[in-house]
Design a protein around this motif. Structure first.
Motif, PDB file in Angstrom:
ATOM      1  N   LEU A 147      -1.541  14.746 -16.821  1.00  0.00           N
ATOM      2  CA  LEU A 147      -1.342  13.900 -15.647  1.00  0.00           C
ATOM      3  C   LEU A 147       0.087  14.072 -15.140  1.00  0.00           C
ATOM      4  CD1 LEU A 147      -2.681  11.732 -13.860  1.00  0.00           C
ATOM      5  CD2 LEU A 147      -1.867  10.015 -15.481  1.00  0.00           C
ATOM      6  N   HIS A 148       0.227  14.258 -13.818  1.00  0.00           N
ATOM      7  CA  HIS A 148       1.531  14.517 -13.211  1.00  0.00           C
ATOM      8  C   HIS A 148       1.609  13.780 -11.883  1.00  0.00           C
ATOM      9  CE1 HIS A 148       5.106  16.918 -12.084  1.00  0.00           C
ATOM     10  NE2 HIS A 148       4.576  16.970 -10.879  1.00  0.00           N
ATOM     11  N   ARG A 149       2.655  12.956 -11.702  1.00  0.00           N
ATOM     12  CA  ARG A 149       2.808  12.246 -10.425  1.00  0.00           C
ATOM     13  C   ARG A 149       3.616  13.111  -9.470  1.00  0.00           C
ATOM     14  NH1 ARG A 149       4.108   6.090 -10.692  1.00  0.00           N
ATOM     15  NH2 ARG A 149       6.258   6.680 -11.192  1.00  0.00           N
ATOM     16  N   GLU A 150       3.007  13.417  -8.329  1.00  0.00           N
ATOM     17  CA  GLU A 150       3.622  14.316  -7.351  1.00  0.00           C
ATOM     18  C   GLU A 150       4.410  13.592  -6.282  1.00  0.00           C
ATOM     19  OE1 GLU A 150       0.430  17.991  -7.364  1.00  0.00           O
ATOM     20  OE2 GLU A 150       0.263  16.448  -5.815  1.00  0.00           O
ATOM     21  N   ALA A 151       3.992  12.375  -5.927  1.00  0.00           N
ATOM     22  CA  ALA A 151       4.612  11.701  -4.788  1.00  0.00           C
ATOM     23  C   ALA A 151       4.531  10.196  -4.948  1.00  0.00           C
ATOM     24  CB  ALA A 151       3.939  12.124  -3.481  1.00  0.00           C
ATOM     25  N   VAL A 152       5.534   9.510  -4.392  1.00  0.00           N
ATOM     26  CA  VAL A 152       5.527   8.058  -4.237  1.00  0.00           C
ATOM     27  C   VAL A 152       5.869   7.792  -2.777  1.00  0.00           C
ATOM     28  CG1 VAL A 152       6.598   5.876  -4.874  1.00  0.00           C
ATOM     29  CG2 VAL A 152       6.224   7.623  -6.623  1.00  0.00           C
ATOM     30  N   GLY A 153       4.906   7.260  -2.024  1.00  0.00           N
ATOM     31  CA  GLY A 153       5.115   7.076  -0.598  1.00  0.00           C
ATOM     32  C   GLY A 153       5.450   8.418   0.040  1.00  0.00           C
ATOM     33  N   ARG A 212       0.810  -1.224   0.000  1.00  0.00           N
ATOM     34  CA  ARG A 212       0.000   0.000   0.000  1.00  0.00           C
ATOM     35  C   ARG A 212       0.845   1.277   0.000  1.00  0.00           C
ATOM     36  NH1 ARG A 212      -5.127   0.160   0.497  1.00  0.00           N
ATOM     37  NH2 ARG A 212      -5.093   2.161   1.572  1.00  0.00           N
ATOM     38  N   CYS A 213       1.806   1.313  -0.890  1.00  0.00           N
ATOM     39  CA  CYS A 213       2.618   2.520  -1.053  1.00  0.00           C
ATOM     40  C   CYS A 213       1.830   3.506  -1.911  1.00  0.00           C
ATOM     41  CB  CYS A 213       3.954   2.172  -1.712  1.00  0.00           C
ATOM     42  SG  CYS A 213       4.977   3.605  -2.083  1.00  0.00           S
ATOM     43  N   GLY A 214       1.350   4.578  -1.306  1.00  0.00           N
ATOM     44  CA  GLY A 214       0.501   5.518  -2.022  1.00  0.00           C
ATOM     45  C   GLY A 214       1.265   6.334  -3.046  1.00  0.00           C
ATOM     46  N   LYS A 215       0.641   6.531  -4.197  1.00  0.00           N
ATOM     47  CA  LYS A 215       1.196   7.370  -5.258  1.00  0.00           C
ATOM     48  C   LYS A 215       0.169   8.456  -5.565  1.00  0.00           C
ATOM     49  CE  LYS A 215       1.742   3.462  -7.383  1.00  0.00           C
ATOM     50  NZ  LYS A 215       1.953   2.502  -6.268  1.00  0.00           N
ATOM     51  N   VAL A 216       0.606   9.709  -5.484  1.00  0.00           N
ATOM     52  CA  VAL A 216      -0.305  10.843  -5.632  1.00  0.00           C
ATOM     53  C   VAL A 216      -0.129  11.474  -7.007  1.00  0.00           C
ATOM     54  CG1 VAL A 216      -1.033  13.063  -4.685  1.00  0.00           C
ATOM     55  CG2 VAL A 216      -0.196  11.263  -3.147  1.00  0.00           C
ATOM     56  N   TYR A 217      -1.238  11.673  -7.701  1.00  0.00           N
ATOM     57  CA  TYR A 217      -1.243  12.261  -9.035  1.00  0.00           C
ATOM     58  C   TYR A 217      -2.069  13.539  -9.061  1.00  0.00           C
ATOM     59  CZ  TYR A 217       0.318   7.620 -10.504  1.00  0.00           C
ATOM     60  OH  TYR A 217       1.017   6.445 -10.643  1.00  0.00           O
ATOM     61  N   ARG A 218      -1.562  14.540  -9.763  1.00  0.00           N
ATOM     62  CA  ARG A 218      -2.351  15.733 -10.068  1.00  0.00           C
ATOM     63  C   ARG A 218      -2.955  15.535 -11.455  1.00  0.00           C
ATOM     64  NH1 ARG A 218       1.376  19.604 -10.277  1.00  0.00           N
ATOM     65  NH2 ARG A 218       1.396  19.788 -12.535  1.00  0.00           N
ATOM     66  N   VAL A 219      -4.271  15.626 -11.529  1.00  0.00           N
ATOM     67  CA  VAL A 219      -4.995  15.282 -12.755  1.00  0.00           C
ATOM     68  C   VAL A 219      -5.758  16.503 -13.254  1.00  0.00           C
ATOM     69  CG1 VAL A 219      -6.548  13.613 -13.828  1.00  0.00           C
ATOM     70  CG2 VAL A 219      -5.335  12.996 -11.717  1.00  0.00           C
TER      71      VAL A 219
END
Length: 232
Positions: free
Chosen positions: A203-209, A126-133
């Motif tokens: 789409l842009h990935r802001e964070a991984v964990g 459950r490593c969260g990945k945050v995306y700005r959409v």
């Protein structure tokens, strides 16, 4: 480790070219010229090729701010690869730890440590990945509440046998969403919004964990600290 393999690991030589270099007497081990490619090296042995000392590359952990138009793949295609942006010896050995499609920007982790990569990407962790959409249509009111419920319950996407794992959806602006995933299906964010009748424009990935890009410029990379590596 065999000497010819060691040369291939520490130089640009292939195994066959390493054997030719050995035959030409270009390689020494502990000060003595060696031509046998099959000799086994220990940690204490010191190897030189054309007078230059050689050392094995250790495990690397890298964060990249991926631009659009760059692929997270090991094979060469029409697009530049993420590893082509990494200025490290034997950078081609680095593998993306969870991929982004060619048009998606943001945080990509790369490593040659397979066990660590698995810890980051395994859904059960459950490593969260945050995306700005950025969406084509605004998402507000009852439509937003319905979408949030669908994301939280899981969506059955086309071609999938199981629904997505629970995800979090929040709106920052009427057409800008933040989505947190705990898995990494093919084009998952784009397909999830398509399933509720919207379209992803950017789409842009802001964070991984716990890791974020911070002030890392687009197209640039940096090595992870020991604490960042240990966070997974």
């Amino acid at each position: 480790m065999r000497l010819d393999r060691f040369l291939a690991e520490t130089t640009d030589l292939t195994r066959s070219l390493a054997k030719k270099a050995l035959h030409r007497g270009e390689v020494s081990v502990d000060g003595e010229v060696v031509k046998n490619p099959a000799i086994q090296l220990g940690e204490a042995n010191r190897v030189r090729w054309r007078g230059q000392p050689l050392a094995l590359v250790g495990l690397r952990y890298v964060m990249l701010h991926k631009p659009a138009g760059v692929e997270c793949t090991s094979r060469r295609t029409l697009y530049p690869r993420a590893v082509d942006l990494i200025d490290l010896p034997k950078a081609e050995r680095l593998q993306p730890v969870g991929r982004l499609d060619v048009e998606t920007t943001g945080l990509v982790l790369l490593s040659d440590d397979g066990q660590w990569s698995h810890r980051v990407t395994a859904p059960r962790r459950r490593c969260g990945k945050v995306y700005r959409v950025t969406l084509a249509e605004p998402l507000e009111g009852p439509a937003l509440a319905a979408a949030q419920a669908c994301f939280a319950e899981g969506l059955l996407l086309d071609g999938e046998a199981k629904p997505t794992r629970p995800a979090e959806l929040a709106m920052r602006e009427p057409r800008v969403a933040a989505v947190t995933l705990h898995e990494g299906k093919y084009h998952q964010v784009r397909r999830m919004f398509a399933a509720i009748g919207n379209h992803v424009v950017a789409l842009h990935r802001e964070a991984v964990g716990p890791l974020t890009l911070g002030d890392l410029p687009e197209g640039e990379w940096r090595a992870l600290s020991e604490a960042e590596v240990a966070a997974f």
